[in-house]
Scaffold this active site. Structure first.
Site, PDB file in Angstrom:
ATOM      1  N   LYS A  35       0.866  -1.179   0.000  1.00  0.00           N
ATOM      2  CA  LYS A  35       0.000   0.000   0.000  1.00  0.00           C
ATOM      3  C   LYS A  35       0.897   1.221   0.000  1.00  0.00           C
ATOM      4  O   LYS A  35       1.969   1.217   0.608  1.00  0.00           O
ATOM      5  CB  LYS A  35      -0.895   0.025   1.241  1.00  0.00           C
ATOM      6  CG  LYS A  35      -1.931  -1.083   1.301  1.00  0.00           C
ATOM      7  CD  LYS A  35      -2.783  -0.922   2.552  1.00  0.00           C
ATOM      8  CE  LYS A  35      -3.813  -2.037   2.666  1.00  0.00           C
ATOM      9  NZ  LYS A  35      -4.622  -1.910   3.895  1.00  0.00           N
TER      10      LYS A  35
ATOM     11  N   HIS B 225       0.535   5.758   3.668  1.00  0.00           N
ATOM     12  CA  HIS B 225      -0.658   6.517   4.030  1.00  0.00           C
ATOM     13  C   HIS B 225      -0.304   7.663   4.964  1.00  0.00           C
ATOM     14  O   HIS B 225       0.611   7.574   5.785  1.00  0.00           O
ATOM     15  CB  HIS B 225      -1.674   5.577   4.704  1.00  0.00           C
ATOM     16  CG  HIS B 225      -3.047   6.140   4.796  1.00  0.00           C
ATOM     17  ND1 HIS B 225      -3.419   7.013   5.785  1.00  0.00           N
ATOM     18  CD2 HIS B 225      -4.135   5.974   4.008  1.00  0.00           C
ATOM     19  CE1 HIS B 225      -4.695   7.347   5.617  1.00  0.00           C
ATOM     20  NE2 HIS B 225      -5.139   6.727   4.551  1.00  0.00           N
TER      21      HIS B 225
ATOM     22  N   HIS C 116       0.370   7.322   8.732  1.00  0.00           N
ATOM     23  CA  HIS C 116       1.637   6.855   9.288  1.00  0.00           C
ATOM     24  C   HIS C 116       2.639   7.990   9.497  1.00  0.00           C
ATOM     25  O   HIS C 116       3.723   7.764  10.039  1.00  0.00           O
ATOM     26  CB  HIS C 116       2.247   5.786   8.382  1.00  0.00           C
ATOM     27  CG  HIS C 116       1.447   4.516   8.332  1.00  0.00           C
ATOM     28  ND1 HIS C 116       1.451   3.597   9.354  1.00  0.00           N
ATOM     29  CD2 HIS C 116       0.600   4.030   7.392  1.00  0.00           C
ATOM     30  CE1 HIS C 116       0.645   2.599   9.032  1.00  0.00           C
ATOM     31  NE2 HIS C 116       0.121   2.838   7.859  1.00  0.00           N
TER      32      HIS C 116
END
Length: 627
Positions: free
Chosen positions: A188, A191, A194
């Site tokens: 992924k 994001h 984080h």
């Protein structure tokens, strides 16, 4: 210095050992005995350093009057915060901290009376120019020339270690700390959620390293679990190998979105479970595809961490512990802690009365591991591998319950070191949008802040030409993000504002960077003078004294942040230092002043810039020298 009797005790003569002794008279023969006694109290002459020096006369006299060892007074005497409205003393002794009856029922007026009596018993001398009683405190003002000499000498001598050598840390044992932070999910894109974990964990690691601790920075990647079953099925259905090679994270994100839309279908759910089961069984083809996802993602993450100025000592992940998690389940079973439900899932009873009013699920009905099972295996493995003194997990507050369960289970398993595990939680960032709309990925934020800073720098009249405007904009932009994030309690949610974050004036990261660049420019223009050439007696103006007094407090701020791991104390300190330096820069010109005065002021600004740079680096900010 301070005397405990009407007789003037010449402790100040001990200063003859220091370069600035020339401002004092030679000691008389009768004073040597008292000097020796004082040095014995302070242990050795070597210990008679900045912190000992800045407090020692006060310690010596108070120790005598209060009948307390000098070391017991270390945390009772503090530098007084600078006030814009009035003149303040340099140090203050809290009466409550040295009074046996310091309970809440001890009336404030009693403390005030004790402060008054103690102040009357202490006398001024060659070091302390004024003693007064405040609300529950005794206040001490140091002779201005001596204050300037001590502070400036020590700041410039210690450099990056200024403040961390303080005796406030003398009783704090040096430890080995494992810090787990950032921990994004493989396959992924990084994001935005984080970001806080990454910068908070980096700050804690930086602070501990600066204070002499051994730190192991671990990035515990989310690289295992049922989501990989879903992603694997999604790639088999929607994936494209060419796109995976050319733009891996973007393509995997698109695949994940597509398969999630189809995940309501029972057949898709079954296929995802089958894919993950094959992973756990080490099916060669399934593992090969998973490894491609992992390798491509880590490569991309390392590039982003470089932009953030963050590094790790160890890249770990849940996949490392999928086999060891089975060992953990066996241990739980052997200890009688693992219970099976009707559906076949494995749980651990955490309730005090053992009535299952509180429990944690550690195993699926098909025998596969869960997130907490792998965390248990990781904690045990890290202790075996690193023999750490403390382990800190940095995640958002929604995982507080998870870590509470994790630590409880470790204790039930007989691991007493679970008491030394700590979860540092943080709130959510709200309202972070780019010009294109809602932000999902961190890199979009980094690009946006860099772009906005480049625009601001191009339009500002004070902007200097820099060698690499893009790099400067990146560093200043990151400072803007970090300071806005760190200004409040980490556990609080906060509303993000681009306009507020990027203001060049006010309490912002941009202002910190601007102040540092401005002070650096001053040094570059006028050169760096050696302290021995400086007549600090010139620094008598209130704005100069305010900067010196604020520099005195740096170690106390570091100590406070080291205790609660909150960066806001350092942020507040640096913002105040920047404002004080900005005022002094206007009122205390270097250019056009007499050479002696110019050198003294330049020394003051050099010290302020040095401490500002030290604090910024702890927060994860790279100070810029031009902007």
């Amino acid at each position: 210095m301070v005397s405990a009797s009407s007789e003037q005790q010449p402790y100040g003569d001990a200063f003859r050992y220091f370069p600035f002794y020339h401002v004092y008279q030679q000691p008389s023969k009768t004073s040597w005995t008292k000097i020796v006694i004082m040095l014995q109290i302070l242990n050795t002459l070597e210990r008679f350093h900045y912190k000992k020096l800045r407090y020692s006369p006060i310690y010596a006299a108070l120790s005598k009057v209060l009948d307390l060892p000098p070391e017991n007074l270390i945390k009772s005497i503090s530098a007084v915060p600078v006030s814009k409205k009035r003149h303040v003393a340099d140090f203050q002794l809290s009466i409550a901290s040295v009074t046996e009856d310091s309970s809440s029922d001890c009336l404030a007026q009693d403390l005030n009376l004790q402060a008054q009596k103690l102040a009357e018993r202490l006398k001024c001398d060659a070091v302390v120019s004024e003693i007064s009683a405040g609300p529950g405190t005794v206040n001490f003002t140091i002779h201005r020339e001596l204050l300037a000499k001590i502070v400036l000498q020590q700041v410039l001598k210690d450099g990056s270690e200024y403040g961390v050598k303080s005796e406030l840390f003398s009783t704090v044992p040096r430890q080995k700390a494992v810090i787990e932070f950032s921990s994004p999910n493989i396959a992924k894109k990084f994001h935005i959620g984080h970001l806080r974990s990454t910068i908070v964990g980096n700050f804690i690691a930086n602070l501990k390293v600066a204070l002499g601790h051994e730190v192991i920075r671990i990035n515990y990647l989310g690289d295992w679990g049922m989501q990989f079953g879903l992603l694997g099925v999604g790639f088999q259905r929607f994936g494209n190998k060419d796109k995976l090679k050319s733009s891996p994270l973007q393509h995997l994100f698109e695949v994940y979105v597509q398969i999630n839309k189809a995940a309501e279908d029972e057949n898709t759910k079954k296929l995802a479970k089958d894919f993950f089961r094959k992973l756990e069984e080490h099916d060669e083809q399934t593992l090969s595809l998973w490894k491609q996802f992992r390798d491509f993602t880590i490569e991309e993450y390392i590039r982003i961490y470089k932009r953030l100025g963050v590094h790790f000592d160890e890249y770990s992940g849940e996949s490392f512990y999928q086999e060891k998690s089975q060992e953990v389940l066996k241990m739980l079973e052997d200890k009688g802690l693992l219970q099976k439900t009707i559906t076949g899932t494995g749980i651990v009873d955490l309730s005090e009365k053992k009535d299952l009013s509180s429990f944690s699920t550690v195993m699926r009905s098909d025998g596969t591991s869960l997130y907490i099972t792998r965390d248990l295996a990781a904690a045990i493995d890290r202790m075996n591998k690193h023999s750490w003194d403390t382990m800190i997990y940095v995640t958002d507050k929604s995982q507080s319950n998870h870590f509470q369960h994790l630590f409880q289970i470790l204790k039930l398993m007989g691991y007493d070191w679970a008491e030394r595990c700590q979860h540092v939680s943080f709130g959510l960032v709200q309202g972070m949008k780019t010009r294109r709309g809602e932000v999902i990925f961190l890199e979009d934020v980094l690009n946006e802040v860099r772009s906005r800073m480049l625009q601001n720098m191009a339009s500002a009249k004070t902007t200097k030409e820099t060698e690499d405007p893009m790099e400067t904009a990146e560093k200043v932009g990151l400072a803007a993000l970090i300071i806005q994030d760190f200004r409040g309690l980490l556990s609080s949610d906060y509303q993000f504002s681009w306009d507020r974050a990027l203001q060049s004036r006010g309490d912002t990261g941009v202002f910190l960077q601007y102040t540092h660049a401005r002070l650096h420019s001053l040094e570059r223009m006028h050169g760096n003078e050696h302290l021995t050439d400086v007549n600090v007696a010139c620094l008598q103006e209130p704005d100069a004294i305010s900067v010196l007094q604020h520099l005195l407090r740096y170690d106390e701020v570091l100590y406070r942040s080291s205790q609660d791991l909150q960066p806001k104390h350092i942020v507040s300190y640096l913002l105040t230092l920047s404002h004080l330096a900005a005022v002094a820069h206007k009122t205390l010109p270097v250019k056009g002043s007499a050479p002696e005065l110019a050198q003294a002021r330049l020394c003051l600004f050099q010290a302020a810039r040095s401490v500002l740079a030290n604090g910024m680096k702890l927060l994860g900010i790279t100070p810029v020298t031009q902007m």
